[in-house]
Design a protein around this motif. Structure first.
Motif, PDB file in Angstrom:
ATOM      1  N   ALA A  79      47.041  46.110  32.429  1.00  0.00           N
ATOM      2  CA  ALA A  79      45.468  45.469  32.581  1.00  0.00           C
ATOM      3  C   ALA A  79      45.241  44.531  30.705  1.00  0.00           C
ATOM      4  O   ALA A  79      44.592  43.796  31.097  1.00  0.00           O
ATOM      5  CB  ALA A  79      44.646  46.509  32.710  1.00  0.00           C
ATOM      6  N   GLN A  80      45.328  45.753  30.046  1.00  0.00           N
ATOM      7  CA  GLN A  80      45.674  44.956  29.015  1.00  0.00           C
ATOM      8  C   GLN A  80      46.528  43.914  27.830  1.00  0.00           C
ATOM      9  O   GLN A  80      45.052  42.946  27.303  1.00  0.00           O
ATOM     10  CB  GLN A  80      45.937  45.883  27.660  1.00  0.00           C
ATOM     11  N   THR A  81      47.484  43.457  28.887  1.00  0.00           N
ATOM     12  CA  THR A  81      48.000  42.443  28.694  1.00  0.00           C
ATOM     13  C   THR A  81      47.720  41.395  29.262  1.00  0.00           C
ATOM     14  O   THR A  81      47.149  39.634  29.127  1.00  0.00           O
ATOM     15  CB  THR A  81      49.673  42.256  29.081  1.00  0.00           C
ATOM     16  N   LEU A  82      46.866  41.429  30.826  1.00  0.00           N
ATOM     17  CA  LEU A  82      45.757  40.278  30.642  1.00  0.00           C
ATOM     18  C   LEU A  82      44.731  39.789  30.190  1.00  0.00           C
ATOM     19  O   LEU A  82      44.183  38.277  30.440  1.00  0.00           O
ATOM     20  CB  LEU A  82      45.752  40.646  32.592  1.00  0.00           C
ATOM     21  N   LYS A  83      43.891  40.901  30.051  1.00  0.00           N
ATOM     22  CA  LYS A  83      43.148  40.445  29.340  1.00  0.00           C
ATOM     23  C   LYS A  83      43.327  39.906  27.655  1.00  0.00           C
ATOM     24  O   LYS A  83      42.706  39.076  27.174  1.00  0.00           O
ATOM     25  CB  LYS A  83      42.293  41.791  28.347  1.00  0.00           C
ATOM     26  N   ARG A  84      44.867  39.794  27.248  1.00  0.00           N
ATOM     27  CA  ARG A  84      45.130  39.240  26.168  1.00  0.00           C
ATOM     28  C   ARG A  84      44.438  37.767  25.995  1.00  0.00           C
ATOM     29  O   ARG A  84      45.219  37.089  25.188  1.00  0.00           O
ATOM     30  CB  ARG A  84      45.893  39.919  25.066  1.00  0.00           C
ATOM     31  N   ILE A  85      46.216  37.884  27.756  1.00  0.00           N
ATOM     32  CA  ILE A  85      45.919  36.107  28.170  1.00  0.00           C
ATOM     33  C   ILE A  85      44.703  35.557  28.414  1.00  0.00           C
ATOM     34  O   ILE A  85      45.078  34.222  28.309  1.00  0.00           O
ATOM     35  CB  ILE A  85      46.537  36.361  29.621  1.00  0.00           C
ATOM     36  N   GLY A  86      44.173  36.001  28.763  1.00  0.00           N
ATOM     37  CA  GLY A  86      42.577  35.546  28.413  1.00  0.00           C
ATOM     38  C   GLY A  86      42.158  33.337  28.944  1.00  0.00           C
ATOM     39  O   GLY A  86      42.039  33.568  29.481  1.00  0.00           O
ATOM     40  N   THR A  87      43.330  33.497  30.427  1.00  0.00           N
ATOM     41  CA  THR A  87      42.901  32.492  31.055  1.00  0.00           C
ATOM     42  C   THR A  87      41.326  33.228  32.051  1.00  0.00           C
ATOM     43  O   THR A  87      41.442  34.609  32.305  1.00  0.00           O
ATOM     44  CB  THR A  87      44.547  32.190  31.550  1.00  0.00           C
ATOM     45  N   PRO A  88      41.118  32.206  32.745  1.00  0.00           N
ATOM     46  CA  PRO A  88      40.242  32.857  33.642  1.00  0.00           C
ATOM     47  C   PRO A  88      41.099  33.559  34.428  1.00  0.00           C
ATOM     48  O   PRO A  88      40.407  33.960  35.479  1.00  0.00           O
ATOM     49  CB  PRO A  88      39.406  31.732  34.241  1.00  0.00           C
ATOM     50  N   GLU A  89      42.232  33.081  34.890  1.00  0.00           N
ATOM     51  CA  GLU A  89      42.919  33.275  36.343  1.00  0.00           C
ATOM     52  C   GLU A  89      43.239  35.145  36.328  1.00  0.00           C
ATOM     53  O   GLU A  89      42.753  35.781  36.711  1.00  0.00           O
ATOM     54  CB  GLU A  89      44.504  32.418  36.867  1.00  0.00           C
ATOM     55  N   ALA A  90      43.532  35.275  34.872  1.00  0.00           N
ATOM     56  CA  ALA A  90      44.114  36.646  34.393  1.00  0.00           C
ATOM     57  C   ALA A  90      42.197  37.390  34.422  1.00  0.00           C
ATOM     58  O   ALA A  90      41.803  38.159  34.456  1.00  0.00           O
ATOM     59  CB  ALA A  90      44.518  36.049  32.833  1.00  0.00           C
ATOM     60  N   GLN A  91      41.963  36.359  33.443  1.00  0.00           N
ATOM     61  CA  GLN A  91      40.493  37.637  33.515  1.00  0.00           C
ATOM     62  C   GLN A  91      39.913  37.874  35.187  1.00  0.00           C
ATOM     63  O   GLN A  91      39.504  38.703  35.060  1.00  0.00           O
ATOM     64  CB  GLN A  91      38.971  36.959  33.172  1.00  0.00           C
ATOM     65  N   SER A  92      39.838  37.264  36.025  1.00  0.00           N
ATOM     66  CA  SER A  92      39.481  37.426  37.689  1.00  0.00           C
ATOM     67  C   SER A  92      40.450  38.448  37.865  1.00  0.00           C
ATOM     68  O   SER A  92      40.168  39.341  38.604  1.00  0.00           O
ATOM     69  CB  SER A  92      39.683  35.965  37.892  1.00  0.00           C
ATOM     70  N   VAL A  93      41.704  38.072  38.008  1.00  0.00           N
ATOM     71  CA  VAL A  93      42.163  39.433  38.558  1.00  0.00           C
ATOM     72  C   VAL A  93      42.276  41.169  37.886  1.00  0.00           C
ATOM     73  O   VAL A  93      41.811  42.066  38.633  1.00  0.00           O
ATOM     74  CB  VAL A  93      43.700  39.027  38.043  1.00  0.00           C
ATOM     75  N   LEU A  94      42.057  40.979  36.458  1.00  0.00           N
ATOM     76  CA  LEU A  94      41.624  41.856  35.603  1.00  0.00           C
ATOM     77  C   LEU A  94      41.031  42.326  36.449  1.00  0.00           C
ATOM     78  O   LEU A  94      40.182  43.809  36.022  1.00  0.00           O
ATOM     79  CB  LEU A  94      42.342  41.507  34.071  1.00  0.00           C
ATOM     80  N   LEU A  95      39.287  41.605  36.144  1.00  0.00           N
ATOM     81  CA  LEU A  95      38.050  42.035  36.655  1.00  0.00           C
ATOM     82  C   LEU A  95      38.109  42.739  37.878  1.00  0.00           C
ATOM     83  O   LEU A  95      36.978  43.926  38.057  1.00  0.00           O
ATOM     84  CB  LEU A  95      36.903  41.073  36.520  1.00  0.00           C
ATOM     85  N   ASP A  96      39.043  42.064  39.162  1.00  0.00           N
ATOM     86  CA  ASP A  96      38.782  42.811  40.407  1.00  0.00           C
ATOM     87  C   ASP A  96      39.509  43.999  40.522  1.00  0.00           C
ATOM     88  O   ASP A  96      38.841  45.299  41.536  1.00  0.00           O
ATOM     89  CB  ASP A  96      38.746  41.837  40.847  1.00  0.00           C
ATOM     90  N   HIS A  97      40.611  44.184  39.152  1.00  0.00           N
ATOM     91  CA  HIS A  97      41.130  45.762  39.464  1.00  0.00           C
ATOM     92  C   HIS A  97      40.479  46.185  38.578  1.00  0.00           C
ATOM     93  O   HIS A  97      40.027  47.764  39.270  1.00  0.00           O
ATOM     94  CB  HIS A  97      42.467  45.223  39.034  1.00  0.00           C
ATOM     95  N   LEU A  98      39.436  45.712  37.569  1.00  0.00           N
ATOM     96  CA  LEU A  98      38.633  47.358  37.045  1.00  0.00           C
ATOM     97  C   LEU A  98      37.609  47.695  37.938  1.00  0.00           C
ATOM     98  O   LEU A  98      37.689  48.897  37.796  1.00  0.00           O
ATOM     99  CB  LEU A  98      38.379  46.676  35.667  1.00  0.00           C
ATOM    100  N   PHE A  99      36.672  47.045  38.289  1.00  0.00           N
ATOM    101  CA  PHE A  99      36.212  47.617  39.311  1.00  0.00           C
ATOM    102  C   PHE A  99      36.251  47.809  41.135  1.00  0.00           C
ATOM    103  O   PHE A  99      36.405  49.476  40.298  1.00  0.00           O
ATOM    104  CB  PHE A  99      35.016  46.245  39.877  1.00  0.00           C
ATOM    105  N   THR A 100      37.691  48.229  41.108  1.00  0.00           N
ATOM    106  CA  THR A 100      37.904  48.591  41.970  1.00  0.00           C
ATOM    107  C   THR A 100      38.465  50.176  41.490  1.00  0.00           C
ATOM    108  O   THR A 100      38.114  51.262  41.766  1.00  0.00           O
ATOM    109  CB  THR A 100      39.561  48.346  42.439  1.00  0.00           C
ATOM    110  N   ALA A 101      39.339  50.622  40.137  1.00  0.00           N
ATOM    111  CA  ALA A 101      39.393  51.140  39.698  1.00  0.00           C
ATOM    112  C   ALA A 101      38.181  51.857  38.366  1.00  0.00           C
ATOM    113  O   ALA A 101      38.460  53.118  37.970  1.00  0.00           O
ATOM    114  CB  ALA A 101      40.301  51.685  38.087  1.00  0.00           C
ATOM    115  N   ARG A 102      36.558  51.157  38.413  1.00  0.00           N
ATOM    116  CA  ARG A 102      36.114  52.372  37.727  1.00  0.00           C
ATOM    117  C   ARG A 102      36.316  54.342  37.703  1.00  0.00           C
ATOM    118  O   ARG A 102      36.407  54.429  39.213  1.00  0.00           O
ATOM    119  CB  ARG A 102      34.655  51.580  38.103  1.00  0.00           C
TER     120      ARG A 102
END
Length: 443
Positions: free
Chosen positions: A409-432
């Motif tokens: 998850a943190q790596t996707l944040k560091r990558i920072g592309t829109p695609e990576a951010q979208s995947v990360l946010l979907d995951h974080l909202f599910t795991a909130r």
């Protein structure tokens, strides 16, 4: 929003390099720590120890980590881009406890260079009778345990709000709690993501101060490494002393050897004694870039122990061993788990080869748990360079290992592309995580 960090100065950094710890005070009011201690009491009484969930369970503790003195010291020691590891724990020392034996924590890599550190936060006044953490200053460089009750042991006493940053390999323990009060210590783990290329503290730019202490070369080497300087300091070491019963003597000599010792040191990487192998690795690290070709050649040795130690040493040398990238990539498919673990770990810090991330991707699914963990951390250190394997990182968000998931998850944040951010946010909202939900408050 974090305030401007208060970086350490040269004297404080030198003391940390020598002693392996630095004690700091927050500027939060006393009632903050009282409230935090009360909240910890409530969680322990109603739910037990929340383990890794101590921060989401009591989110206010994040204010400790955001304090300018704490944030600044972490930046000084681990670089501005340090990572708050998902492992954290509230250590509880009950009344009338016998304490612990001195130990290094179980994830220790027995390395001298400061890539890992811990923060100990004490929410209550902690005098010696309350059973504070005991440490042995300077012991982070030693692999032999000091005796319990060592005259060198220092109790980390202090007022509520004391935070002590320690080198991960410092020998420490919970001391006996002879009082009738509970003692809490909230531990956080941090790791460096970027290899040092220049000082990350408030420095005047001077060299390591002259000293007649036998550990001078060791300290000097670590000082230079933190400044991004790989110049060797050889001045007449004795390679036979790497077997000396005194670790002070063996380390003194390990940091004094020059290029002429490289062939013999390579062979010592296969020695049956752990401490001898470690000492040989420290010596090769101190020699630095001139040792890299021989270490790369050792990666092809038929002996597993030598391959594993050679790879570990290359990873510890870091960016100066960038030429080892292809050799370490090849060893990701080695038959030995130990070799694959070290290869995955080392690849995260040795350089900017664009092939590294793609080569690491299959290891996110390795059968060995520590290979998966090391791979996830290596990719986190690569950051934006891991963008080509965003799909693999998205898959790793469903890993059966909590630390692989967190690092992906943190790596996707560091990558920072829109695609990576979208995947990360979907995951974080599910795991909130809801910090208010508990056995006593389900809705």
């Amino acid at each position: 929003m974090r305030k401007t960090p208060h970086l350490l100065n040269d004297i404080q950094m030198q003391e940390f390099i020598q002693n392996g710890y630095i004690a700091l005070q927050t500027d939060l009011p006393a009632e903050f720590h009282r409230d935090t201690c009360k909240r910890i009491d409530e969680v322990f009484d109603t739910e037990g120890n929340p383990g890794n969930n101590i921060l989401p369970r009591i989110p206010a503790i994040q204010r400790i980590l955001d304090q300018p003195a704490i944030n600044g010291a972490l930046q000084s020691i681990l670089g501005a881009n340090y990572y708050l590891h998902p492992h954290r724990h509230c250590h509880f020392n009950p009344p009338d406890s016998a304490g612990q034996k001195l130990h290094k924590d179980s994830w220790s890599k027995r390395h001298h260079r400061t890539r890992w550190a811990m923060a100990f936060y004490y929410p209550q006044n902690t005098p010696v009778e309350l059973g504070p953490t005991g440490i042995v200053p300077g012991s982070q460089y030693h692999n032999t345990a000091p005796g319990d009750g060592s005259p060198s042991e220092v109790p980390l006493i202090g007022q509520a709000g004391t935070v002590v940053l320690v080198h991960y390999d410092l020998w420490h323990r919970a001391m006996p709690n002879t009082s009738q009060q509970r003692r809490y210590m909230v531990k956080f783990l941090f790791t460096r993501l970027d290899e040092p290329t220049r000082p990350s503290w408030d420095t005047a730019g001077g060299p390591w101060p002259a000293s007649s202490d036998p550990r001078h070369n060791l300290w000097h080497n670590l000082w230079d490494w933190h400044r991004g300087d790989f110049s060797p300091l050889a001045n007449g070491g004795d390679i036979t002393a790497l077997r000396d019963e005194s670790e002070t003597v063996s380390l003194q000599n390990a940091y004094r050897l020059d290029e002429r010792a490289i062939p013999a040191l390579i062979e010592l990487l296969a020695d049956k004694q752990d401490t001898v192998r470690y000492n040989a690795g420290y010596a090769l690290n101190a020699i630095g870039p001139p040792a890299v070709p021989a270490l790369i050649e050792a990666c092809g040795d038929r002996r597993e122990i030598l391959r594993a130690q050679a790879v570990d040493t290359l990873g510890d040398i870091g960016v100066a061993a960038a030429a080892a990238g292809p050799a370490l990539i090849e060893l990701l498919s080695d038959e030995a788990d130990t070799v694959r673990r070290n290869a995955a770990d080392g690849l995260g810090g040795i350089g900017n080869d664009p092939a590294i991330a793609s080569a690491l991707a299959p290891s996110l699914a390795d059968t060995d748990e520590w290979i998966r963990r090391n791979t996830a951390l290596a990719l986190l250190r690569l950051g934006p360079q891991a963008a080509p394997i965003s799909t693999d990182l998205a898959t790793a968000l469903d890993s059966d290992n909590r630390y692989v998931r967190a690092k992906a998850a943190q790596t996707l944040k560091r990558i920072g592309t829109p695609e990576a951010q979208s995947v990360l946010l979907d995951h974080l909202f599910t795991a909130r995580w809801c910090p208010e939900t508990s056995a006593a408050n389900r809705y």
